[in-house]
Design a protein around this motif. Structure first.
Motif, PDB file in Angstrom:
ATOM      1  N   VAL A   1       0.807  -1.225   0.000  1.00  0.00           N
ATOM      2  CA  VAL A   1       0.000   0.000   0.000  1.00  0.00           C
ATOM      3  C   VAL A   1       0.837   1.270   0.000  1.00  0.00           C
ATOM      4  N   LYS A   2       2.149   1.140   0.043  1.00  0.00           N
ATOM      5  CA  LYS A   2       3.014   2.327   0.082  1.00  0.00           C
ATOM      6  C   LYS A   2       2.758   3.217  -1.121  1.00  0.00           C
ATOM      7  N   GLY A   3       2.631   4.503  -0.846  1.00  0.00           N
ATOM      8  CA  GLY A   3       2.389   5.469  -1.909  1.00  0.00           C
ATOM      9  C   GLY A   3       0.928   5.613  -2.292  1.00  0.00           C
ATOM     10  N   ARG A   4       0.063   4.728  -1.779  1.00  0.00           N
ATOM     11  CA  ARG A   4      -1.371   4.810  -2.086  1.00  0.00           C
ATOM     12  C   ARG A   4      -2.204   5.103  -0.842  1.00  0.00           C
ATOM     13  N   PHE A   5      -1.799   4.554   0.288  1.00  0.00           N
ATOM     14  CA  PHE A   5      -2.537   4.734   1.539  1.00  0.00           C
ATOM     15  C   PHE A   5      -1.750   5.670   2.454  1.00  0.00           C
ATOM     16  N   PHE A   6      -2.501   6.453   3.225  1.00  0.00           N
ATOM     17  CA  PHE A   6      -1.855   7.391   4.139  1.00  0.00           C
ATOM     18  C   PHE A   6      -2.610   7.384   5.456  1.00  0.00           C
ATOM     19  N   ILE A   7      -1.869   7.157   6.543  1.00  0.00           N
ATOM     20  CA  ILE A   7      -2.462   7.095   7.874  1.00  0.00           C
ATOM     21  C   ILE A   7      -2.182   8.398   8.614  1.00  0.00           C
ATOM     22  N   SER A   8      -3.148   8.828   9.388  1.00  0.00           N
ATOM     23  CA  SER A   8      -2.978  10.032  10.192  1.00  0.00           C
ATOM     24  C   SER A   8      -3.770   9.874  11.481  1.00  0.00           C
ATOM     25  N   ARG A   9      -3.420  10.666  12.487  1.00  0.00           N
ATOM     26  CA  ARG A   9      -4.129  10.593  13.762  1.00  0.00           C
ATOM     27  C   ARG A   9      -4.261  11.967  14.387  1.00  0.00           C
ATOM     28  N   ASP A  10      -5.249  12.064  15.235  1.00  0.00           N
ATOM     29  CA  ASP A  10      -5.465  13.280  16.013  1.00  0.00           C
ATOM     30  C   ASP A  10      -5.389  12.866  17.477  1.00  0.00           C
ATOM     31  N   ASN A  11      -4.291  13.174  18.125  1.00  0.00           N
ATOM     32  CA  ASN A  11      -4.100  12.717  19.505  1.00  0.00           C
ATOM     33  C   ASN A  11      -5.098  13.356  20.465  1.00  0.00           C
TER      34      ASN A  11
ATOM     35  N   MET B   1      -7.242   6.065   1.538  1.00  0.00           N
ATOM     36  CA  MET B   1      -6.883   5.013   0.587  1.00  0.00           C
ATOM     37  C   MET B   1      -7.148   5.524  -0.820  1.00  0.00           C
ATOM     38  N   ASN B   2      -6.103   5.639  -1.604  1.00  0.00           N
ATOM     39  CA  ASN B   2      -6.186   6.119  -2.982  1.00  0.00           C
ATOM     40  C   ASN B   2      -5.778   5.022  -3.953  1.00  0.00           C
ATOM     41  N   SER B   3      -6.138   5.219  -5.196  1.00  0.00           N
ATOM     42  CA  SER B   3      -5.771   4.258  -6.254  1.00  0.00           C
ATOM     43  C   SER B   3      -6.084   2.835  -5.815  1.00  0.00           C
ATOM     44  N   LEU B   4      -7.285   2.638  -5.337  1.00  0.00           N
ATOM     45  CA  LEU B   4      -7.665   1.338  -4.799  1.00  0.00           C
ATOM     46  C   LEU B   4      -7.681   0.263  -5.876  1.00  0.00           C
TER      47      LEU B   4
END
Length: 120
Positions: free
Chosen positions: A63-73, A82-85
């Motif tokens: 998934v590298k380069g297509r998925f991006f994880i983020s959080r709000d502490n 999730m892009n380019s699925l």
């Protein structure tokens, strides 16, 4: 008790995008790592993406380069863009949090899962 509630799954065509969200609530003192895993029937659950409390991220090669994880502490939430699925991304996606409970012990908690289906 601690609960993780996911949202955002669904059906999308190949090449499309989806955003998953997960909110943790309950007797939480703090959260260490948060992550997204996925599972298809007959296969082991696999880690897709993870993020530390400091914001360091780790991704599965697929998934590298297509998925991006983020959080709000501040809000105890984690998201997965999730892009380019691809059809092979079809799975049930689970949110996982390594939580320091209000009583001081540490434990892993999982969400109930959300289905992502990518049509070709």
């Amino acid at each position: 008790q601690v609960q993780l509630v996911e949202s955002g799954g669904g059906l999308v065509q190949a090449g499309g995008s989806l955003r998953l969200s997960c909110a943790a609530s309950g007797s939480i003192r703090s959260i260490n790592d948060m992550a997204w895993h996925r599972q298809v029937p007959g296969k082991q659950r696999e880690m897709v993406a993870a993020v530390t409390s400091g914001g360091s991220t780790n991704y599965a090669d697929s998934v590298k380069g297509r998925f991006f994880i983020s959080r709000d502490n501040a809000k105890n939430t984690v998201s997965l863009q999730m892009n380019s699925l691809k059809p092979e991304d079809t799975a049930v996606y689970y949110c996982k949090a390594n939580v320091i409970h209000a009583l001081g012990y540490r434990a892993n908690y999982w969400g109930q899962g959300t289905q992502v289906t990518v049509s070709s």
